[in-house]
Scaffold this active site. Structure first.
Site, short mmCIF file in Angstrom:
data_model
loop_
_atom_site.label_atom_id
_atom_site.label_comp_id
_atom_site.label_asym_id
_atom_site.label_seq_id
_atom_site.Cartn_x
_atom_site.Cartn_y
_atom_site.Cartn_z
N THR A 1 -8.54 6.75 -1.99
CA THR A 1 -9.88 6.20 -2.15
C THR A 1 -10.91 7.31 -1.89
OG1 THR A 1 -9.62 5.39 0.12
CG2 THR A 1 -9.46 3.77 -1.64
N LYS B 1 -14.69 8.32 -3.61
CA LYS B 1 -15.92 8.61 -2.88
C LYS B 1 -16.48 9.97 -3.30
CE LYS B 1 -13.88 6.08 0.88
NZ LYS B 1 -12.94 6.20 2.01
N LYS C 1 0.76 14.73 1.08
CA LYS C 1 -0.62 15.00 0.68
C LYS C 1 -0.85 16.50 0.46
CE LYS C 1 -2.37 10.89 3.10
NZ LYS C 1 -2.98 10.02 2.09
N LYS D 1 -8.33 13.93 4.47
CA LYS D 1 -7.45 12.75 4.47
C LYS D 1 -6.45 12.95 5.60
CE LYS D 1 -6.47 13.86 0.15
NZ LYS D 1 -6.75 12.61 -0.51
N ARG D 2 -5.62 11.96 5.88
CA ARG D 2 -4.60 12.15 6.91
C ARG D 2 -3.72 13.33 6.56
NH1 ARG D 2 -3.85 8.30 11.09
NH2 ARG D 2 -2.05 9.59 11.65
N HIS E 1 0.80 -1.23 0.00
CA HIS E 1 0.00 0.00 0.00
C HIS E 1 0.83 1.27 0.00
CE1 HIS E 1 -4.02 -1.75 0.79
NE2 HIS E 1 -3.32 -2.70 1.38
C1 26V Z 1 2.20 1.95 8.38
C2 26V Z 1 2.34 1.97 9.73
C3 26V Z 1 3.68 2.02 10.29
C4 26V Z 1 3.77 1.55 11.69
C5 26V Z 1 2.68 2.07 12.58
C6 26V Z 1 1.30 1.88 12.04
C7 26V Z 1 1.20 1.91 10.56
C8 26V Z 1 -0.03 1.85 9.96
C9 26V Z 1 -0.15 1.84 8.60
C10 26V Z 1 0.97 1.89 7.80
C11 26V Z 1 0.86 1.81 6.32
C12 26V Z 1 0.10 2.85 5.73
C13 26V Z 1 -0.04 2.61 4.26
C14 26V Z 1 -1.31 3.19 3.77
O1 26V Z 1 -2.20 3.51 4.51
N1 26V Z 1 -1.40 3.34 2.47
C15 26V Z 1 -2.59 3.88 1.85
O2 26V Z 1 -3.36 2.78 1.41
C16 26V Z 1 -4.56 3.19 0.78
C17 26V Z 1 -5.34 1.94 0.47
O3 26V Z 1 -4.65 1.18 -0.45
C18 26V Z 1 -4.22 4.00 -0.45
O4 26V Z 1 -5.42 4.43 -1.05
C19 26V Z 1 -3.37 5.20 -0.09
O5 26V Z 1 -2.97 5.88 -1.24
C20 26V Z 1 -2.15 4.74 0.68
O6 26V Z 1 -1.42 5.85 1.16
#
Ligand code: 26V
Length: 813
Positions: free
Chosen positions: A652, A656, A550, A544-545, A356
């Site tokens: 995403t 929406k 972003k 978004k975050r 992701h």
């Molecule tokens: C990484 C970490 C690192 C450690 C602590 C907790 C944590 C939680 C999540 C992540 C990975 C985040 C990756 C992510 O959210 N990617 C997003 O995924 C969406 C669904 O595929 C996508 O639409 C977004 O563009 C993408 O940034």
């Protein structure tokens, strides 16, 4: 359950009164919410059982979607919708003097996720159940979900999210399915009489994993799947050995608290790898508990292990559950007695993995020592996987040390979770075409060359049931009245709306609906934030975050620019705008928090300055969540998707917003590229560097932010307002870090480079919006083409290409 309104009213009132011991008129809204949810839940239980039986007896393969995050949001409204009783209930409640949306607000928003990745998992569950596919979620039951955000003095403050406080209506605790997960200790090995090696734990710590199941209701209640969330509790034997534990740990209660800590909270940063031991504990806990229960279910079928991958598919959502690979090997070998080769072949053919993100700072790696002490046997297995993998690379290409060093799972004292996931699975996918291309050509090039057949793309999707049918009932009704019901099951049929692109009456109706949604949001904003916004202004939305890539800061700089223009010439013609933000910053992400403070400061200034307040308004909505998104999205005109090209894997929110008739203002990044392709160049506003250009700048290092600053007056003016005295800085140093990010640190995300093309695109929007006829037509094009982004299609593609599963026939039709 309720075939008519009258029947519903009768059952509901009876339930309400017997549950609360109050009369209908004494009952509170909270009581009514609970009574209604109870009714729904009761009815679901029956269907749930039937689905489970049908899956077991049909002999079909089942998919388990392992994810550290499921951002479910509220369930009542969606469940009613999917059960086909929404209207009956809504009208029945109205007769009783109650309004469904108000009752819905009483439900805690299950925020067990950070953002896109967690919400995608929730949309996927909805699609799996709606397509009658046997697919279930496996996750953690965090007692604290995503933090609640408050603004104090314009700054973000985080409060814990006690979402379980009043009890959660949708979960069912399953004590009988609890399992134990082992941590730490030492490994002892012994040889049996046949000379086979066996491994056992000594001095390990046992933690009880208790599952809480949530029903996932498919559309038209075709099937009810399961989201199983695991909760950590002290093991039973611990309770029996209280005295010994007291002796060993000094404090029994403290020791128990340590154990429960595993599922106490969700890590709130999705962009920086945390590297905390507790996080790894969570990951292993999820994987081990989930697998144990899946394997126990498989064993009930009495089939040989060689059939495992024909009955079970295990999906890992990003690398967080990557320990599935060694844990499955451990169970097969140490517990079930299989040999390495056999265990490995079953593992690889069961596991698939989605990537992701390509942000290097978010890629998971764990220090060898941490894994070794926490899960010693798992570490041994990872070492062996690595050894064998490197050996096979050597055999393919003897002497190519560089390649081995590049691909190895363990390198520089760390375990690379992405490498483990790729090596241990049969499928690796990206989440939008561009993202998958970048994985193949750059980030995972060497792996792609080694295993080209494993790589594939699955562009993300969103459930049109929550994001259109539920969030925007009036637009849904217009669509149905215009093209019939077909689009609900086949969202692509929204394309039939294209026949109305020149139909003035239809376009007017579309406009009226958007307008009414904007009025509703404006009322909400007034009530919640005390800001009066003009529903006739362009609602320009950035939700978004909060993250550097972003580029909320680019949006902020543009608003500062508009302010400057208006101040210089108060009579300047400008289409009125309302800029709406929603975003949480990771608690430790200093830069992101400064951007929040800046936007809140800009809001203070422009919302009150007599020269600007009637033309631009800025609203930063507190505590962005799934349910807040459901309020904002239907009211949006402009969808800000302005990430630095190449950085946003898919996005995403873009889908929406498009589905609700907003026009995208975006870079050619992530799924924006596919949205652009779907709607055509005339119904989207694109700007900025391409991903190729961005990546080449990173490679050559020739970008010079200072040059942009020196040679462009408009850029210099806004950047200086961060550093020097201005209405925003008030001479303070608060925004110096933002200035430094742009100038001293050479503008990592190319805000200044893209500034002018962004401003130009915004000007075009302001101009086009005045031509309402044209605008409504573009809006229609977006809605009509949005069906392609329903997660039903995404999931069908996962089912066909990766999981190899097909629709299950229910027992009762
Ligand atoms: C990484 C970490 C690192 C450690 C602590 C907790 C944590 C939680 C999540 C992540 C990975 C985040 C990756 C992510 O959210 N990617 C997003 O995924 C969406 C669904 O595929 C996508 O639409 C977004 O563009 C993408 O940034």
């Amino acid at each position: 359950m309720f075939s008519s309104k009258e029947e519903f009213k009768e059952v509901f009132v009876k339930n309400l009164e017997s549950e609360t011991g109050k009369t209908k008129d004494q009952a509170t809204e909270q009581d009514a919410y609970r009574a209604l949810s109870h009714l729904v839940r009761e009815r679901l239980l029956q269907k749930w059982k039937e689905t489970e039986q049908a899956y077991q007896t049909s002999g079909k393969k089942q998919v388990y979607y392992f994810s550290m995050e499921f951002l479910m949001g509220r369930l009542l409204g969606n469940n009613l919708l999917n059960m086909g009783v929404l209207n009956v209930v809504e009208e029945g409640l109205m007769d009783l003097g109650l309004t469904l949306p108000i009752l819905e607000e009483k439900e805690a928003d299950a925020g067990l996720g950070n953002g896109g990745l967690g919400r995608l998992a929730a949309c996927f569950l909805d699609s799996l159940a709606s397509l009658r596919l046997a697919g279930h979620g496996v996750g953690l039951r965090y007692r604290n979900g995503m933090f609640t955000q408050r603004f104090v003095n314009g700054q973000q403050v985080e409060l814990p999210d006690h979402w379980l406080q009043d009890g959660y209506m949708w979960e069912v605790r399953r004590d009988e399915a609890a399992v134990e997960v082992q941590f730490g200790g030492e490994i002892e090995s012994y040889e049996d009489k046949d000379g086979d090696l066996h491994f056992t734990y000594k001095n390990s710590q046992s933690i009880r994993a208790v599952p809480y199941d949530l029903p996932v209701v498919g559309y038209e209640e075709k099937s009810v799947n399961t989201l199983r969330l695991w909760s950590a509790e002290p093991a039973e034997e611990d309770l029996l050995n209280k005295a010994q534990i007291e002796q060993a740990h000094g404090n029994f209660i403290g020791h128990q608290r340590d154990l429960e800590e595993i599922t106490s909270f969700l890590y709130p940063d999705d962009s920086h790898e945390e590297g905390k031991k507790l996080r790894l504990k969570q990951e292993y806990f999820l994987v081990s508990a989930g697998l144990q229960s899946i394997i126990a279910q498989f064993e009930e079928l009495d089939l040989p292990w060689t059939d495992f991958s024909e009955r079970v598919a295990l999906h890992i959502n990003d690398t967080h559950p990557a320990l599935i690979v060694p844990e499955l090997m451990r169970i097969f070998m140490d517990v079930k007695g299989l040999g390495w080769e056999e265990a490995w072949s079953i593992t690889q053919s069961s596991v698939s993995y989605t990537n992701h993100t390509t942000l290097s700072e978010a890629l998971e790696t764990w220090p060898v020592d941490v894994i070794r002490t926490l899960v010693p046997r798992i570490f041994m297995i990872i070492e062996e996987i690595n050894e064998r993998f490197c050996q096979s690379l050597w055999e393919q290409d003897p002497g190519d040390f560089d390649r081995i060093a590049q691909l190895a799972i363990i390198a520089d004292g760390t375990v690379k979770m992405a490498h483990l996931s790729i090596v241990g699975s049969h499928s690796v996918n990206g989440v939008a075409r561009l993202h998958t291309d970048i994985l193949k050509k750059r980030e995972m090039k060497a792996f792609y060359e080694a295993f080209p057949e494993r790589f594939n793309n699955k562009t993300n999707g969103i459930t049109h049931r929550r994001w259109l049918l539920h969030a925007n009932p009036s637009l849904s009704e217009l669509i149905t009245n215009t093209v019939g019901e077909g689009w609900k099951r086949q969202p692509n049929r929204m394309k039939e709306l294209l026949a109305y692109r020149e139909d003035g009456t239809f376009l007017d109706e579309l406009h009226q609906i958007k307008q009414q949604n904007k009025v509703n949001l404006a009322q909400w904003i007034e009530k919640d934030h005390g800001i009066a916004v003009n529903p006739d202004s362009i609602f320009d939305v950035h939700i978004k975050r909060l993250h550097g890539y972003k580029r909320q800061l680019l949006n902020a700089l543009h608003i500062m620019h508009l302010y400057n223009e208006l101040k210089a010439n108060p009579s300047k013609e400008m289409t009125p705008r309302t800029f709406i933000f929603g975003a949480k910053a990771a608690p430790g992400y200093y830069f992101a928090k400064k951007v929040i403070k800046l936007i809140n400061t800009i809001a203070e200034v422009v919302n009150h300055d007599p020269d600007t307040k009637d033309t631009i308004k800025v609203v930063f909505m507190e505590d962005y969540s799934v349910s807040l998104a459901e309020k904002i999205i239907p009211a949006t005109n402009v969808s800000e998707q302005i990430s630095t090209a190449s950085k946003e894997a898919s996005g995403t929110g873009n889908m929406k917003l498009m589905m609700n008739g907003a026009l995208t203002l975006g870079t050619m990044d992530g799924a924006n590229v596919e949205i652009h392709e779907a709607v055509g160049n005339d119904a989207i506003y694109t700007f900025g560097l391409s991903s190729e250009e961005v990546l080449s700048y990173y490679q050559t290092g020739i970008y010079d932010a200072m040059e942009m600053y020196n040679h462009d007056k408009r850029i210099r003016r806004v950047v200086d307002q961060l550093y020097h005295y201005s209405p925003f800085s008030k001479g303070d140093t608060t925004f110096h870090e933002l200035y430094h990010a742009l100038i001293t640190h050479n503008d990592e995300y190319f805000l200044l480079k893209d500034f002018n093309s962004y401003v130009a695109a915004q000007e075009e929007i302001s101009h086009d919006y005045l031509n309402q006829r044209k605008w409504n037509e573009m809006s229609l094009l977006n809605i009509a083409h949005s069906g392609a982004f329903s997660s039903d299609y995404t999931i069908q593609n996962y089912a066909d290409d990766i999981w190899k599963i097909s629709e299950a026939k229910m027992l009762n039709g």
